[in-house]
Design a protein around this motif. Structure first.
Motif, PDB file in Angstrom:
ATOM      1  N   SER A  53      16.230  -2.563   4.262  1.00  0.00           N
ATOM      2  CA  SER A  53      15.557  -1.647   5.173  1.00  0.00           C
ATOM      3  C   SER A  53      15.308  -0.295   4.500  1.00  0.00           C
ATOM      4  O   SER A  53      14.266   0.309   4.685  1.00  0.00           O
ATOM      5  N   GLU A  54      16.239   0.202   3.685  1.00  0.00           N
ATOM      6  CA  GLU A  54      16.012   1.451   2.937  1.00  0.00           C
ATOM      7  C   GLU A  54      14.869   1.274   1.943  1.00  0.00           C
ATOM      8  O   GLU A  54      14.033   2.157   1.778  1.00  0.00           O
ATOM      9  N   ARG A  55      14.855   0.132   1.292  1.00  0.00           N
ATOM     10  CA  ARG A  55      13.790  -0.152   0.324  1.00  0.00           C
ATOM     11  C   ARG A  55      12.438  -0.206   1.031  1.00  0.00           C
ATOM     12  O   ARG A  55      11.452   0.349   0.545  1.00  0.00           O
ATOM     13  N   LYS A  56      12.366  -0.848   2.189  1.00  0.00           N
ATOM     14  CA  LYS A  56      11.115  -0.929   2.947  1.00  0.00           C
ATOM     15  C   LYS A  56      10.677   0.464   3.408  1.00  0.00           C
ATOM     16  O   LYS A  56       9.491   0.776   3.391  1.00  0.00           O
ATOM     17  N   GLN A  57      11.622   1.315   3.817  1.00  0.00           N
ATOM     18  CA  GLN A  57      11.293   2.678   4.223  1.00  0.00           C
ATOM     19  C   GLN A  57      10.745   3.470   3.032  1.00  0.00           C
ATOM     20  O   GLN A  57       9.767   4.215   3.162  1.00  0.00           O
ATOM     21  N   MET A  58      11.359   3.294   1.878  1.00  0.00           N
ATOM     22  CA  MET A  58      10.889   3.990   0.673  1.00  0.00           C
ATOM     23  C   MET A  58       9.506   3.484   0.276  1.00  0.00           C
ATOM     24  O   MET A  58       8.631   4.278  -0.101  1.00  0.00           O
ATOM     25  N   GLU A  59       9.280   2.181   0.376  1.00  0.00           N
ATOM     26  CA  GLU A  59       7.969   1.620   0.062  1.00  0.00           C
ATOM     27  C   GLU A  59       6.908   2.136   1.034  1.00  0.00           C
ATOM     28  O   GLU A  59       5.794   2.473   0.636  1.00  0.00           O
ATOM     29  N   ALA A  60       7.261   2.240   2.309  1.00  0.00           N
ATOM     30  CA  ALA A  60       6.332   2.750   3.319  1.00  0.00           C
ATOM     31  C   ALA A  60       6.023   4.232   3.048  1.00  0.00           C
ATOM     32  O   ALA A  60       4.864   4.669   3.143  1.00  0.00           O
ATOM     33  N   ALA A  61       7.038   5.004   2.697  1.00  0.00           N
ATOM     34  CA  ALA A  61       6.831   6.425   2.390  1.00  0.00           C
ATOM     35  C   ALA A  61       5.961   6.573   1.131  1.00  0.00           C
ATOM     36  O   ALA A  61       5.056   7.415   1.093  1.00  0.00           O
ATOM     37  N   LEU A  62       6.216   5.753   0.128  1.00  0.00           N
ATOM     38  CA  LEU A  62       5.421   5.786  -1.097  1.00  0.00           C
ATOM     39  C   LEU A  62       3.981   5.379  -0.810  1.00  0.00           C
ATOM     40  O   LEU A  62       3.033   6.010  -1.304  1.00  0.00           O
ATOM     41  N   TYR A  63       3.791   4.359   0.015  1.00  0.00           N
ATOM     42  CA  TYR A  63       2.457   3.921   0.394  1.00  0.00           C
ATOM     43  C   TYR A  63       1.725   5.047   1.135  1.00  0.00           C
ATOM     44  O   TYR A  63       0.552   5.332   0.855  1.00  0.00           O
ATOM     45  N   GLN A  64       2.426   5.713   2.069  1.00  0.00           N
ATOM     46  CA  GLN A  64       1.814   6.806   2.829  1.00  0.00           C
ATOM     47  C   GLN A  64       1.442   7.970   1.905  1.00  0.00           C
ATOM     48  O   GLN A  64       0.368   8.551   2.027  1.00  0.00           O
ATOM     49  N   THR A  65       2.320   8.296   0.970  1.00  0.00           N
ATOM     50  CA  THR A  65       2.030   9.357  -0.006  1.00  0.00           C
ATOM     51  C   THR A  65       0.808   8.992  -0.829  1.00  0.00           C
ATOM     52  O   THR A  65      -0.071   9.832  -1.068  1.00  0.00           O
ATOM     53  N   ASN A  66       0.739   7.739  -1.240  1.00  0.00           N
ATOM     54  CA  ASN A  66      -0.409   7.254  -2.022  1.00  0.00           C
ATOM     55  C   ASN A  66      -1.698   7.362  -1.205  1.00  0.00           C
ATOM     56  O   ASN A  66      -2.728   7.811  -1.721  1.00  0.00           O
ATOM     57  N   GLN A  67      -1.652   6.996   0.061  1.00  0.00           N
ATOM     58  CA  GLN A  67      -2.823   7.098   0.937  1.00  0.00           C
ATOM     59  C   GLN A  67      -3.235   8.559   1.130  1.00  0.00           C
ATOM     60  O   GLN A  67      -4.429   8.880   1.132  1.00  0.00           O
ATOM     61  N   ASN A  68      -2.244   9.433   1.292  1.00  0.00           N
ATOM     62  CA  ASN A  68      -2.526  10.866   1.440  1.00  0.00           C
ATOM     63  C   ASN A  68      -3.212  11.407   0.182  1.00  0.00           C
ATOM     64  O   ASN A  68      -4.177  12.169   0.281  1.00  0.00           O
ATOM     65  N   MET A  69      -2.705  11.022  -0.981  1.00  0.00           N
ATOM     66  CA  MET A  69      -3.303  11.481  -2.240  1.00  0.00           C
ATOM     67  C   MET A  69      -4.731  10.955  -2.385  1.00  0.00           C
ATOM     68  O   MET A  69      -5.628  11.682  -2.820  1.00  0.00           O
ATOM     69  N   LYS A  70      -4.959   9.715  -2.007  1.00  0.00           N
ATOM     70  CA  LYS A  70      -6.322   9.162  -2.062  1.00  0.00           C
ATOM     71  C   LYS A  70      -7.259   9.944  -1.149  1.00  0.00           C
ATOM     72  O   LYS A  70      -8.398  10.227  -1.518  1.00  0.00           O
TER      73      LYS A  70
END
Length: 193
Positions: free
Chosen positions: A6-23
């Motif tokens: 669950s921590e890994r999934k939260q980190m992946e979701a946060a990383l995905y959101q950061t990536n989307q924000n940067m795009k």
């Protein structure tokens, strides 16, 4: 184990959101953005559209700026890249490129991210440069007109002086002679200024 996942999934979701924000940020960015190696090899770019680019991505991706830019521009950009690496400061370089619709002017801001990567933010400054060129041309034209006007005024003052000299030859009255001589001296002073 469930908490690790669950921590890994939260980190992946946060990383995905950061990536989307940067795009989203880069999509709204009005300037061209290039990621390069310290050797000037183009690794990645962001542009509003390919019409903003000097070459198509197929022609420049993975290539050196020395290979893809005109000889008048490539070495200057390469030098700016080296300067940015050495100084660890933002280095600015202006250049122009021949485009199908006519020459375009650019201002590149180059900064080293680390020892292997460089970012170049390139802004199209054609409108500003054209306005500067028009202003310089108008100023040069006005300077020519001012020199011509100055020349004509000097000629007219010399003509007036000659006419006063001719008039002096006809006058016998000492008072009138003095007045004309004073006028001649004033005109001469104006002409020397």
């Amino acid at each position: 184990v469930d908490t690790d996942i669950s921590e890994r999934k939260q980190m992946e979701a946060a990383l995905y959101q950061t990536n989307q924000n940067m795009k989203a940020i880069f999509a709204a960015f009005p300037d061209l953005l290039f990621e390069l190696t310290v050797d000037g090899i183009i690794l990645n770019f962001n542009a509003r559209g390919n019409g903003d680019l000097y070459l198509s991505p197929d022609e420049f991706m993975g290539q050196s700026v020395l290979e893809v830019m005109p000889p008048s521009v490539g070495p200057r950009l390469q030098q700016a890249l080296q300067q940015a690496i050495a100084s660890r400061t933002v280095v600015s370089v202006e250049y122009d490129l021949p485009m199908p619709e006519g020459a375009r002017f650019y201002d590149a801001r180059i900064v080293a991210l680390n020892d292997t990567r460089i970012i170049a933010i390139v802004r199209d400054v054609t409108e500003r440069k054209m306005a500067e060129l028009q202003t310089k041309a108008a100023l040069a034209e006005k300077e020519v007109l001012l020199r011509e006007l100055h020349h004509r005024v000097k000629n007219n003052l010399q003509l007036i002086q000659s006419m006063l000299r001719m008039q002096l030859r006809r006058i016998d009255n000492p008072e009138a002679v003095q007045i004309i001589q004073d006028s001649q001296e004033r005109i001469m002073a104006i002409n020397l200024a």
